[in-house]
Design a protein around this motif. Structure first.
Motif, PDB file in Angstrom:
ATOM      1  N   GLN A 166       0.827  -1.205   0.000  1.00  0.00           N
ATOM      2  CA  GLN A 166       0.000   0.000   0.000  1.00  0.00           C
ATOM      3  C   GLN A 166       0.863   1.258   0.000  1.00  0.00           C
ATOM      4  OE1 GLN A 166      -2.770  -0.941   3.294  1.00  0.00           O
ATOM      5  NE2 GLN A 166      -4.369  -0.422   1.813  1.00  0.00           N
ATOM      6  N   SER A 167       1.947   1.237   0.731  1.00  0.00           N
ATOM      7  CA  SER A 167       2.861   2.373   0.734  1.00  0.00           C
ATOM      8  C   SER A 167       3.462   2.597  -0.644  1.00  0.00           C
ATOM      9  CB  SER A 167       3.964   2.140   1.763  1.00  0.00           C
ATOM     10  OG  SER A 167       4.917   3.166   1.719  1.00  0.00           O
ATOM     11  N   SER A 168       3.849   1.512  -1.305  1.00  0.00           N
ATOM     12  CA  SER A 168       4.421   1.619  -2.649  1.00  0.00           C
ATOM     13  C   SER A 168       3.397   2.140  -3.655  1.00  0.00           C
ATOM     14  CB  SER A 168       4.940   0.266  -3.115  1.00  0.00           C
ATOM     15  OG  SER A 168       5.969  -0.186  -2.285  1.00  0.00           O
ATOM     16  N   VAL A 169       2.182   1.614  -3.568  1.00  0.00           N
ATOM     17  CA  VAL A 169       1.127   2.038  -4.491  1.00  0.00           C
ATOM     18  C   VAL A 169       0.794   3.508  -4.280  1.00  0.00           C
ATOM     19  CG1 VAL A 169      -1.343   1.736  -4.991  1.00  0.00           C
ATOM     20  CG2 VAL A 169       0.147  -0.250  -4.874  1.00  0.00           C
ATOM     21  N   ALA A 170       0.733   3.943  -3.023  1.00  0.00           N
ATOM     22  CA  ALA A 170       0.397   5.335  -2.724  1.00  0.00           C
ATOM     23  C   ALA A 170       1.450   6.304  -3.246  1.00  0.00           C
ATOM     24  CB  ALA A 170       0.208   5.516  -1.223  1.00  0.00           C
ATOM     25  N   SER A 171       2.691   5.858  -3.329  1.00  0.00           N
ATOM     26  CA  SER A 171       3.754   6.755  -3.786  1.00  0.00           C
ATOM     27  C   SER A 171       3.851   6.829  -5.309  1.00  0.00           C
ATOM     28  CB  SER A 171       5.096   6.315  -3.194  1.00  0.00           C
ATOM     29  OG  SER A 171       5.499   5.082  -3.761  1.00  0.00           O
ATOM     30  N   LEU A 172       3.166   5.942  -6.024  1.00  0.00           N
ATOM     31  CA  LEU A 172       3.246   5.951  -7.486  1.00  0.00           C
ATOM     32  C   LEU A 172       2.632   7.210  -8.085  1.00  0.00           C
ATOM     33  CD1 LEU A 172       2.395   2.224  -8.304  1.00  0.00           C
ATOM     34  CD2 LEU A 172       4.629   3.348  -8.447  1.00  0.00           C
ATOM     35  N   LEU A 173       1.411   7.498  -7.702  1.00  0.00           N
ATOM     36  CA  LEU A 173       0.703   8.694  -8.166  1.00  0.00           C
ATOM     37  C   LEU A 173       0.037   9.354  -6.961  1.00  0.00           C
ATOM     38  CD1 LEU A 173      -1.058   7.367 -11.398  1.00  0.00           C
ATOM     39  CD2 LEU A 173       0.802   9.026 -11.294  1.00  0.00           C
ATOM     40  N   PRO A 174       0.765  10.213  -6.244  1.00  0.00           N
ATOM     41  CA  PRO A 174       0.199  10.805  -5.023  1.00  0.00           C
ATOM     42  C   PRO A 174      -1.125  11.533  -5.258  1.00  0.00           C
ATOM     43  CG  PRO A 174       2.547  11.256  -5.154  1.00  0.00           C
ATOM     44  CD  PRO A 174       2.147  10.635  -6.466  1.00  0.00           C
ATOM     45  N   GLU A 175      -1.302  12.108  -6.429  1.00  0.00           N
ATOM     46  CA  GLU A 175      -2.545  12.839  -6.699  1.00  0.00           C
ATOM     47  C   GLU A 175      -3.735  11.898  -6.926  1.00  0.00           C
ATOM     48  OE1 GLU A 175      -0.440  12.097 -10.539  1.00  0.00           O
ATOM     49  OE2 GLU A 175       0.174  12.938  -8.611  1.00  0.00           O
ATOM     50  N   ALA A 176      -3.466  10.609  -7.134  1.00  0.00           N
ATOM     51  CA  ALA A 176      -4.532   9.628  -7.355  1.00  0.00           C
ATOM     52  C   ALA A 176      -4.470   8.524  -6.296  1.00  0.00           C
ATOM     53  CB  ALA A 176      -4.404   9.044  -8.755  1.00  0.00           C
ATOM     54  N   ARG A 177      -4.054   8.886  -5.090  1.00  0.00           N
ATOM     55  CA  ARG A 177      -3.834   7.906  -4.031  1.00  0.00           C
ATOM     56  C   ARG A 177      -5.078   7.058  -3.750  1.00  0.00           C
ATOM     57  NH1 ARG A 177      -1.304  10.843   0.385  1.00  0.00           N
ATOM     58  NH2 ARG A 177       0.496  10.584  -0.945  1.00  0.00           N
ATOM     59  N   SER A 178      -6.233   7.681  -3.655  1.00  0.00           N
ATOM     60  CA  SER A 178      -7.463   6.935  -3.343  1.00  0.00           C
ATOM     61  C   SER A 178      -7.803   5.949  -4.443  1.00  0.00           C
ATOM     62  CB  SER A 178      -8.631   7.894  -3.133  1.00  0.00           C
ATOM     63  OG  SER A 178      -8.428   8.667  -1.983  1.00  0.00           O
ATOM     64  N   ARG A 179      -7.692   6.385  -5.688  1.00  0.00           N
ATOM     65  CA  ARG A 179      -7.998   5.481  -6.801  1.00  0.00           C
ATOM     66  C   ARG A 179      -6.995   4.343  -6.888  1.00  0.00           C
ATOM     67  NH1 ARG A 179      -8.075   9.769 -11.250  1.00  0.00           N
ATOM     68  NH2 ARG A 179      -7.085  10.897  -9.572  1.00  0.00           N
ATOM     69  N   MET A 180      -5.739   4.638  -6.667  1.00  0.00           N
ATOM     70  CA  MET A 180      -4.708   3.603  -6.711  1.00  0.00           C
ATOM     71  C   MET A 180      -4.948   2.574  -5.591  1.00  0.00           C
ATOM     72  SD  MET A 180      -2.656   4.242  -9.235  1.00  0.00           S
ATOM     73  CE  MET A 180      -1.084   3.516  -8.900  1.00  0.00           C
ATOM     74  N   ASN A 181      -5.323   3.063  -4.410  1.00  0.00           N
ATOM     75  CA  ASN A 181      -5.599   2.154  -3.308  1.00  0.00           C
ATOM     76  C   ASN A 181      -6.827   1.297  -3.601  1.00  0.00           C
ATOM     77  OD1 ASN A 181      -4.918   1.222  -0.590  1.00  0.00           O
ATOM     78  ND2 ASN A 181      -6.920   2.063  -0.061  1.00  0.00           N
ATOM     79  N   ALA A 182      -7.836   1.889  -4.236  1.00  0.00           N
ATOM     80  CA  ALA A 182      -9.038   1.121  -4.588  1.00  0.00           C
ATOM     81  C   ALA A 182      -8.702   0.000  -5.564  1.00  0.00           C
ATOM     82  CB  ALA A 182     -10.099   2.042  -5.190  1.00  0.00           C
ATOM     83  N   VAL A 183      -7.864   0.284  -6.536  1.00  0.00           N
ATOM     84  CA  VAL A 183      -7.459  -0.746  -7.496  1.00  0.00           C
ATOM     85  C   VAL A 183      -6.637  -1.821  -6.791  1.00  0.00           C
ATOM     86  CG1 VAL A 183      -6.031  -1.191  -9.534  1.00  0.00           C
ATOM     87  CG2 VAL A 183      -7.571   0.774  -9.500  1.00  0.00           C
ATOM     88  N   TYR A 184      -5.715  -1.401  -5.936  1.00  0.00           N
ATOM     89  CA  TYR A 184      -4.893  -2.370  -5.198  1.00  0.00           C
ATOM     90  C   TYR A 184      -5.762  -3.276  -4.331  1.00  0.00           C
ATOM     91  CZ  TYR A 184      -1.983  -4.373  -1.595  1.00  0.00           C
ATOM     92  OH  TYR A 184      -1.405  -5.252  -0.725  1.00  0.00           O
ATOM     93  N   MET A 185      -6.673  -2.675  -3.566  1.00  0.00           N
ATOM     94  CA  MET A 185      -7.502  -3.469  -2.659  1.00  0.00           C
ATOM     95  C   MET A 185      -8.462  -4.383  -3.424  1.00  0.00           C
ATOM     96  SD  MET A 185      -6.288  -2.976   0.268  1.00  0.00           S
ATOM     97  CE  MET A 185      -7.454  -3.968   1.162  1.00  0.00           C
ATOM     98  N   THR A 186      -8.926  -3.952  -4.573  1.00  0.00           N
ATOM     99  CA  THR A 186      -9.778  -4.816  -5.394  1.00  0.00           C
ATOM    100  C   THR A 186      -8.993  -6.049  -5.830  1.00  0.00           C
ATOM    101  OG1 THR A 186     -11.099  -2.944  -6.156  1.00  0.00           O
ATOM    102  CG2 THR A 186     -11.154  -4.944  -7.506  1.00  0.00           C
ATOM    103  N   GLY A 187      -7.784  -5.835  -6.283  1.00  0.00           N
ATOM    104  CA  GLY A 187      -6.927  -6.968  -6.660  1.00  0.00           C
ATOM    105  C   GLY A 187      -6.587  -7.849  -5.472  1.00  0.00           C
ATOM    106  N   TYR A 188      -6.346  -7.231  -4.322  1.00  0.00           N
ATOM    107  CA  TYR A 188      -6.021  -7.968  -3.095  1.00  0.00           C
ATOM    108  C   TYR A 188      -7.174  -8.887  -2.707  1.00  0.00           C
ATOM    109  CZ  TYR A 188      -4.289  -8.625   1.703  1.00  0.00           C
ATOM    110  OH  TYR A 188      -3.836  -9.156   2.877  1.00  0.00           O
ATOM    111  N   PHE A 189      -8.381  -8.343  -2.708  1.00  0.00           N
ATOM    112  CA  PHE A 189      -9.541  -9.151  -2.314  1.00  0.00           C
ATOM    113  C   PHE A 189      -9.898 -10.185  -3.372  1.00  0.00           C
ATOM    114  CE2 PHE A 189     -10.302  -5.664   0.744  1.00  0.00           C
ATOM    115  CZ  PHE A 189     -10.328  -6.438   1.890  1.00  0.00           C
ATOM    116  N   ALA A 190      -9.681  -9.873  -4.641  1.00  0.00           N
ATOM    117  CA  ALA A 190      -9.919 -10.875  -5.693  1.00  0.00           C
ATOM    118  C   ALA A 190      -8.953 -12.045  -5.516  1.00  0.00           C
ATOM    119  CB  ALA A 190      -9.758 -10.249  -7.073  1.00  0.00           C
ATOM    120  N   GLY A 191      -7.704 -11.741  -5.209  1.00  0.00           N
ATOM    121  CA  GLY A 191      -6.728 -12.800  -4.963  1.00  0.00           C
ATOM    122  C   GLY A 191      -7.065 -13.611  -3.722  1.00  0.00           C
TER     123      GLY A 191
END
Length: 122
Positions: A46-71
């Motif tokens: 989550q820390s790595s994902v948040a640092s990729l595009l700081p201006e899109a942190r919420s969207r990036m986290n939503a995509v990450y968590m969707t993939g996390y829960f799908a897995g």
């Protein structure tokens, strides 16, 4: 470092879980190791994902968590399938196999990011 430690703890957790079929104490140890490993991996990712595009942190986290829960859902489905085929040992074997794949992915990902950092520094 923390990502590798988390992956190692996740893989290691399946040994006491295997023994946990006959002992509640081993089961608890396995669950605690698994939780520590998953938390280390999740927080680091989550820390790595948040640092990729700081201006899109919420969207990036939503995509990450969707993939996390799908897995996690896919892993649960495989665990149920393995349980139906081979009981406790089958479920533990599938879990350990998935943890090994996660560890391999972490190892390759860390090596890839280190190579990228070296290439940018050169």
């Amino acid at each position: 470092m923390l990502l590798r430690l988390g992956a190692a703890l996740l893989l290691l957790s399946w040994l006491p879980l295997w023994w946990g079929q006959a002992s509640v104490a081993w089961f608890v140890v396995g669950v605690l190791l698994m939780d520590l490993g998953l938390q280390a991996i999740n927080v680091t990712n989550q820390s790595s994902v948040a640092s990729l595009l700081p201006e899109a942190r919420s969207r990036m986290n939503a995509v990450y968590m969707t993939g996390y829960f799908a897995g996690a859902s896919a892993g649960s489905a495989l665990g149920v399938w393995a349980w139906n085929l081979a009981g406790w040992q089958g479920a533990c074997s599938v879990g350990a196999g998935l943890a090994a794949l996660a560890g391999l992915s972490v190892w390759r990902g860390v090596r890839w990011s280190q190579a990228q950092a070296q290439a940018q520094a050169a």
